[in-house]
Design a protein around this motif. Sequence first.
Motif, PDB file in Angstrom:
ATOM      1  N   GLY A  25       0.810  -1.215   0.000  1.00  0.00           N
ATOM      2  CA  GLY A  25       0.000   0.000   0.000  1.00  0.00           C
ATOM      3  C   GLY A  25       0.839   1.260   0.000  1.00  0.00           C
ATOM      4  N   VAL A  26       1.921   1.258   0.765  1.00  0.00           N
ATOM      5  CA  VAL A  26       2.808   2.420   0.802  1.00  0.00           C
ATOM      6  C   VAL A  26       3.472   2.624  -0.556  1.00  0.00           C
ATOM      7  CG1 VAL A  26       4.969   3.285   1.794  1.00  0.00           C
ATOM      8  CG2 VAL A  26       3.188   2.383   3.281  1.00  0.00           C
ATOM      9  N   PHE A  29       0.838   3.912  -3.081  1.00  0.00           N
ATOM     10  CA  PHE A  29       0.510   5.312  -2.802  1.00  0.00           C
ATOM     11  C   PHE A  29       1.648   6.237  -3.200  1.00  0.00           C
ATOM     12  CE2 PHE A  29       0.584   9.013   0.021  1.00  0.00           C
ATOM     13  CZ  PHE A  29      -0.630   9.578  -0.318  1.00  0.00           C
ATOM     14  N   SER A  30       2.890   5.856  -2.908  1.00  0.00           N
ATOM     15  CA  SER A  30       4.022   6.721  -3.244  1.00  0.00           C
ATOM     16  C   SER A  30       4.194   6.841  -4.752  1.00  0.00           C
ATOM     17  CB  SER A  30       5.303   6.218  -2.592  1.00  0.00           C
ATOM     18  OG  SER A  30       5.655   4.954  -3.096  1.00  0.00           O
ATOM     19  N   TRP A  32       1.739   6.552  -6.971  1.00  0.00           N
ATOM     20  CA  TRP A  32       0.628   7.375  -7.433  1.00  0.00           C
ATOM     21  C   TRP A  32       0.896   8.846  -7.140  1.00  0.00           C
ATOM     22  CZ3 TRP A  32      -2.674  10.308  -4.312  1.00  0.00           C
ATOM     23  CH2 TRP A  32      -3.728  10.917  -5.005  1.00  0.00           C
ATOM     24  N   PHE A  33       1.414   9.118  -5.937  1.00  0.00           N
ATOM     25  CA  PHE A  33       1.676  10.501  -5.562  1.00  0.00           C
ATOM     26  C   PHE A  33       2.807  11.086  -6.392  1.00  0.00           C
ATOM     27  CE2 PHE A  33       3.576  13.801  -2.860  1.00  0.00           C
ATOM     28  CZ  PHE A  33       2.451  14.600  -2.695  1.00  0.00           C
TER      29      PHE A  33
END
Length: 76
Positions: A25-26, A29-30, A32-33
């Motif tokens: 998940g991290v 998310f990273s 995507w960000f």
Amino acid sequence: MMWNTYQSWFWPVLTVLFLILLSVGVVVFSRWFSNSVDHDAGQNSQRSALSVAAERFARGEITADEFESIRRSLRS
């Protein structure tokens, strides 16, 4: 007796699965960000500014001299 055997391997496996899911998940998310943040803002903004100027020239909003002036100032 069966319940104690079940508990002895269930919680470590569940903990490892949770940590793996958290790590994935991290990472997701990273990525995507980081894709949403423009790292090459200077280079992309010059290209987009030049394309905007070209579009304005094509629509007749600016003259050829104004377009050349904008192009020279963006490339310098």
